[in-house]
Motif scaffolding. Structure first.
Motif, PDB file in Angstrom:
ATOM      1  N   LYS A 155    -133.847   6.297   1.728  1.00  0.00           N
ATOM      2  CA  LYS A 155    -132.957   7.351   1.249  1.00  0.00           C
ATOM      3  C   LYS A 155    -133.475   8.674   1.791  1.00  0.00           C
ATOM      4  N   SER A 156    -132.753   9.229   2.758  1.00  0.00           N
ATOM      5  CA  SER A 156    -133.142  10.490   3.372  1.00  0.00           C
ATOM      6  C   SER A 156    -131.995  11.479   3.206  1.00  0.00           C
ATOM      7  N   ARG A 157    -132.268  12.519   2.432  1.00  0.00           N
ATOM      8  CA  ARG A 157    -131.249  13.482   2.023  1.00  0.00           C
ATOM      9  C   ARG A 157    -130.120  12.727   1.330  1.00  0.00           C
ATOM     10  N   SER A 158    -128.902  12.802   1.864  1.00  0.00           N
ATOM     11  CA  SER A 158    -127.795  12.083   1.227  1.00  0.00           C
ATOM     12  C   SER A 158    -127.472  10.777   1.953  1.00  0.00           C
ATOM     13  N   LYS A 159    -128.283  10.426   2.945  1.00  0.00           N
ATOM     14  CA  LYS A 159    -128.028   9.226   3.732  1.00  0.00           C
ATOM     15  C   LYS A 159    -128.892   8.064   3.222  1.00  0.00           C
ATOM     16  N   VAL A 160    -128.251   6.928   2.984  1.00  0.00           N
ATOM     17  CA  VAL A 160    -128.940   5.722   2.529  1.00  0.00           C
ATOM     18  C   VAL A 160    -128.711   4.636   3.575  1.00  0.00           C
ATOM     19  N   THR A 161    -129.810   4.113   4.137  1.00  0.00           N
ATOM     20  CA  THR A 161    -129.696   3.071   5.160  1.00  0.00           C
ATOM     21  C   THR A 161    -130.608   1.898   4.813  1.00  0.00           C
ATOM     22  N   PRO A 162    -130.182   0.678   5.153  1.00  0.00           N
ATOM     23  CA  PRO A 162    -131.043  -0.490   4.909  1.00  0.00           C
ATOM     24  C   PRO A 162    -132.347  -0.341   5.680  1.00  0.00           C
ATOM     25  N   LEU A 163    -133.435  -0.794   5.091  1.00  0.00           N
ATOM     26  CA  LEU A 163    -134.756  -0.662   5.708  1.00  0.00           C
ATOM     27  C   LEU A 163    -135.250  -2.041   6.144  1.00  0.00           C
ATOM     28  N   GLN A 164    -135.133  -2.319   7.422  1.00  0.00           N
ATOM     29  CA  GLN A 164    -135.576  -3.592   7.965  1.00  0.00           C
ATOM     30  C   GLN A 164    -137.100  -3.623   8.055  1.00  0.00           C
ATOM     31  N   GLY A 165    -137.701  -4.745   7.640  1.00  0.00           N
ATOM     32  CA  GLY A 165    -139.147  -4.922   7.735  1.00  0.00           C
ATOM     33  C   GLY A 165    -139.931  -4.520   6.500  1.00  0.00           C
ATOM     34  N   ALA A 166    -139.252  -4.059   5.446  1.00  0.00           N
ATOM     35  CA  ALA A 166    -139.943  -3.699   4.206  1.00  0.00           C
ATOM     36  C   ALA A 166    -140.361  -4.969   3.458  1.00  0.00           C
ATOM     37  N   VAL A 167    -141.366  -4.823   2.576  1.00  0.00           N
ATOM     38  CA  VAL A 167    -141.881  -5.967   1.823  1.00  0.00           C
ATOM     39  C   VAL A 167    -141.956  -5.596   0.342  1.00  0.00           C
TER      40      VAL A 167
END
Length: 178
Positions: A54-66
């Protein structure tokens, strides 16, 4: 919002195709499946969720998170024993993760597990690597509600979604011990 719904629908459909998971309502009994108490339960538990940046108002899927799943251990007499902690697989391109616990992974078959929680563990990028406590990503999201997949004798727990933020945005989050 549409992306979140699309990711959720993808996750739900994906999970219907997998044969994974089970648990009891209060304790996660990973004993021998032939035991009397275990007959009503399947032999694995699984936890699914989605991780975003979640960066500012943009939400993007985070590939590689655990994500990390931790459960309190209890012996056959009800006394606390060694806890269990496992890591999920790295999230896919849609931010989806899954973690499973098999009774065959547990050394002491007389141990039962309770109070399992899911936590954010690792971000793959330095650009968005500060975990937030949204949906209890830091303090631990309890495994409370589940979906039964009767044809596979599975109980599927869902947590999150969880969020990482960039370091510069994390400084604006109030300091409450995390």
């Amino acid at each position: 919002m549409k992306m979140v719904l699309d990711n959720f629908l993808f996750s739900a459909i994906f999970m219907l195709l997998l044969s994974i998971v089970s648990a009891s309502d209060a304790e996660y009994n990973l004993k021998n499946p032939n035991s009397e108490k275990e007959r009503l339960l399947s032999t694995m538990i699984g936890i699914q969720g989605i991780v975003y940046c979640k960066s500012r108002s943009k939400v993007t899927p985070l590939q590689g998170a655990v994500a990390r799943i931790t459960c309190e251990g209890v012996n056959e007499y009800g006394y606390e024993t060694e806890s269990l902690s496992i890591l999920s697989c790295a999230t896919d391109e849609k931010g989806y993760f899954i973690a499973t616990i098999s009774p065959y992974e547990v050394k002491d078959q007389n141990r039962r597990f309770r109070n399992c929680k899911a936590f954010l563990e690792l971000s793959p990028t330095e650009d968005c690597d500060v975990p937030t406590d949204d949906n209890k990503g830091i303090s631990g999201a309890p495994l409370a509600s589940f979906q039964r997949l009767h044809d596979k004798n599975i109980k599927l727990f869902t947590v999150g979604p969880f969020f990482f933020v960039p370091e510069q945005e994390a400084k604006s989050i109030p300091d409450d011990g995390y």
